[in-house]
Design a protein around this motif. Structure first.
Motif, PDB file in Angstrom:
ATOM      1  N   THR A  37      38.772 -16.257   7.890  1.00 29.23           N
ATOM      2  CA  THR A  37      40.208 -16.572   7.954  1.00 29.23           C
ATOM      3  C   THR A  37      41.038 -15.447   7.340  1.00 29.23           C
ATOM      4  O   THR A  37      40.774 -15.018   6.214  1.00 29.23           O
ATOM      5  CB  THR A  37      40.491 -17.890   7.189  1.00 29.23           C
ATOM      6  OG1 THR A  37      39.722 -18.923   7.777  1.00 29.23           O
ATOM      7  CG2 THR A  37      41.964 -18.264   7.246  1.00 29.23           C
ATOM      8  N   ARG A  40      42.390 -16.801  12.884  1.00 26.88           N
ATOM      9  CA  ARG A  40      41.187 -17.627  12.793  1.00 26.88           C
ATOM     10  C   ARG A  40      40.633 -17.807  14.200  1.00 26.88           C
ATOM     11  O   ARG A  40      41.304 -17.521  15.177  1.00 26.88           O
ATOM     12  CB  ARG A  40      41.538 -19.032  12.256  1.00 26.88           C
ATOM     13  CG  ARG A  40      41.883 -19.130  10.819  1.00 26.88           C
ATOM     14  CD  ARG A  40      42.321 -20.565  10.455  1.00 26.88           C
ATOM     15  NE  ARG A  40      41.384 -21.594  10.896  1.00 26.88           N
ATOM     16  CZ  ARG A  40      40.279 -21.955  10.251  1.00 26.88           C
ATOM     17  NH1 ARG A  40      39.986 -21.396   9.105  1.00 26.88           N
ATOM     18  NH2 ARG A  40      39.484 -22.901  10.728  1.00 26.88           N
ATOM     19  N   ASN A  56      31.353 -20.255  11.313  1.00 27.72           N
ATOM     20  CA  ASN A  56      31.457 -21.627  11.826  1.00 27.72           C
ATOM     21  C   ASN A  56      31.580 -21.653  13.351  1.00 27.72           C
ATOM     22  O   ASN A  56      30.974 -22.501  14.005  1.00 27.72           O
ATOM     23  CB  ASN A  56      32.629 -22.349  11.164  1.00 27.72           C
ATOM     24  CG  ASN A  56      32.406 -22.504   9.672  1.00 27.72           C
ATOM     25  OD1 ASN A  56      31.264 -22.436   9.213  1.00 27.72           O
ATOM     26  ND2 ASN A  56      33.465 -22.676   8.912  1.00 27.72           N
ATOM     27  N   GLY A  85      37.858 -26.980   5.618  1.00 20.57           N
ATOM     28  CA  GLY A  85      36.607 -27.661   5.944  1.00 20.57           C
ATOM     29  C   GLY A  85      36.761 -28.866   6.868  1.00 20.57           C
ATOM     30  O   GLY A  85      35.782 -29.545   7.160  1.00 20.57           O
ATOM     31  N   SER A 134      32.198 -17.047   7.180  1.00 18.01           N
ATOM     32  CA  SER A 134      33.089 -18.174   6.911  1.00 18.01           C
ATOM     33  C   SER A 134      33.607 -18.779   8.227  1.00 18.01           C
ATOM     34  O   SER A 134      32.817 -19.299   8.994  1.00 18.01           O
ATOM     35  CB  SER A 134      34.212 -17.696   5.980  1.00 18.01           C
ATOM     36  OG  SER A 134      34.959 -18.773   5.497  1.00 18.01           O
ATOM     37  N   ASN A 135      34.897 -18.681   8.520  1.00 17.11           N
ATOM     38  CA  ASN A 135      35.394 -19.243   9.782  1.00 17.11           C
ATOM     39  C   ASN A 135      34.655 -18.642  10.990  1.00 17.11           C
ATOM     40  O   ASN A 135      34.349 -19.349  11.962  1.00 17.11           O
ATOM     41  CB  ASN A 135      36.906 -18.990   9.885  1.00 17.11           C
ATOM     42  CG  ASN A 135      37.482 -19.538  11.168  1.00 17.11           C
ATOM     43  OD1 ASN A 135      37.961 -18.789  12.002  1.00 17.11           O
ATOM     44  ND2 ASN A 135      37.419 -20.841  11.354  1.00 17.11           N
ATOM     45  N   ARG A 160      42.202 -25.704  12.096  1.00 18.88           N
ATOM     46  CA  ARG A 160      41.668 -26.708  11.160  1.00 18.88           C
ATOM     47  C   ARG A 160      42.823 -27.552  10.635  1.00 18.88           C
ATOM     48  O   ARG A 160      43.972 -27.111  10.615  1.00 18.88           O
ATOM     49  CB  ARG A 160      40.906 -26.043  10.013  1.00 18.88           C
ATOM     50  CG  ARG A 160      41.761 -25.201   9.112  1.00 18.88           C
ATOM     51  CD  ARG A 160      40.982 -24.607   7.947  1.00 18.88           C
ATOM     52  NE  ARG A 160      41.741 -23.505   7.360  1.00 18.88           N
ATOM     53  CZ  ARG A 160      41.315 -22.731   6.387  1.00 18.88           C
ATOM     54  NH1 ARG A 160      40.119 -22.913   5.867  1.00 18.88           N
ATOM     55  NH2 ARG A 160      42.074 -21.759   5.909  1.00 18.88           N
TER      56      ARG A 160
END
Ligand code: MLT
Length: 207
Positions: free
Chosen positions: A29, A63, A113, A71, A109-110, A67
């Motif tokens: 992010t 990103r 994911n 999370g 991280s992002n 979101r």
């Protein structure tokens, strides 16, 4: 016909003709397409590098999907963006002439994911993935077939964003789908340390 997806991105061809596949670099992010280029080159000196910039903006920070809170993912957007990114990888293979069967994601991280989400939803896109501080993106209703694919889950014992059980669950999920999974623990938090890069490089060399 898949819609043509355009991402701001960088592509660096493999330095030699004996190319070692392609790394798909996926930033965290607030990052961009430049962030992981040196990391990718350090992990795999022989690979081509494809590095897109996430197309979703959160308060100006790029990103790869929306979101609702830290999370807590917008699942509908995650699914749509996962397909969009997988289509971009397939189109880029044609455009730049790399082998679509030898693409390995390196996500932080992002970015980790959405790479995990791609393994679950579009398993043909990635031969493997280096997942740096990932979490379970969703619980798949039908497990994908990940036999013959590899993943490194690099987790932090003291990560305030991803609980250790969540990293373990992701490793189990991928393993149950047939992937060859290495779970690497760093004592630190959500930021990367040298041991992560050592683990990633060793994992790449074993492949
Ligand atoms: C995410 O939104 O993917 C996770 O919360 C990790 C992050 O980007 O901070």
């Amino acid at each position: 016909m898949p819609q043509t997806t355009t991402y701001v991105h960088r592509f660096e061809p493999a330095p030699a003709t004996t190319a070692g596949g392609t790394l798909l670099l996926l930033h965290g992010t607030g990052g961009n397409e430049n962030d992981l280029m040196p990391v990718g080159r350090a992990i795999a000196p022989d690979a081509a590098l494809l590095s897109p910039r996430g197309r979703v903006l959160e308060n100006g920070m790029p990103r790869f999907f929306r979101r609702l809170a830290e999370g807590v993912f917008d699942q509908e957007d995650l699914v749509a963006r996962t397909h969009e990114l997988a289509d971009f990888v397939a189109e880029s293979a044609k455009r730049y002439g790399f082998d679509a069967k030898r693409v390995v994601a390196v996500g932080f991280s992002n970015g980790a994911n959405i790479a995990a989400s791609m393994m679950l939803l579009r398993p043909e896109t990635l031969a493997g993935a280096i997942l740096l501080r990932p979490m379970v993106p969703f619980e798949p209703k039908t497990p994908p077939d990940l036999r013959g694919r590899r993943a490194l889950v690099a987790a932090g014992k003291a990560d305030p964003i991803v609980k250790p059980e969540n990293s373990e669950r992701l490793a189990t999920l991928l393993r149950e789908a047939g992937a060859d999974v290495t779970l690497h623990w760093s004592p630190g938090g959500h930021t990367l340390d040298r041991a992560d890069l050592t683990a990633a490089t060793a994992w790449w060399q074993e492949g």
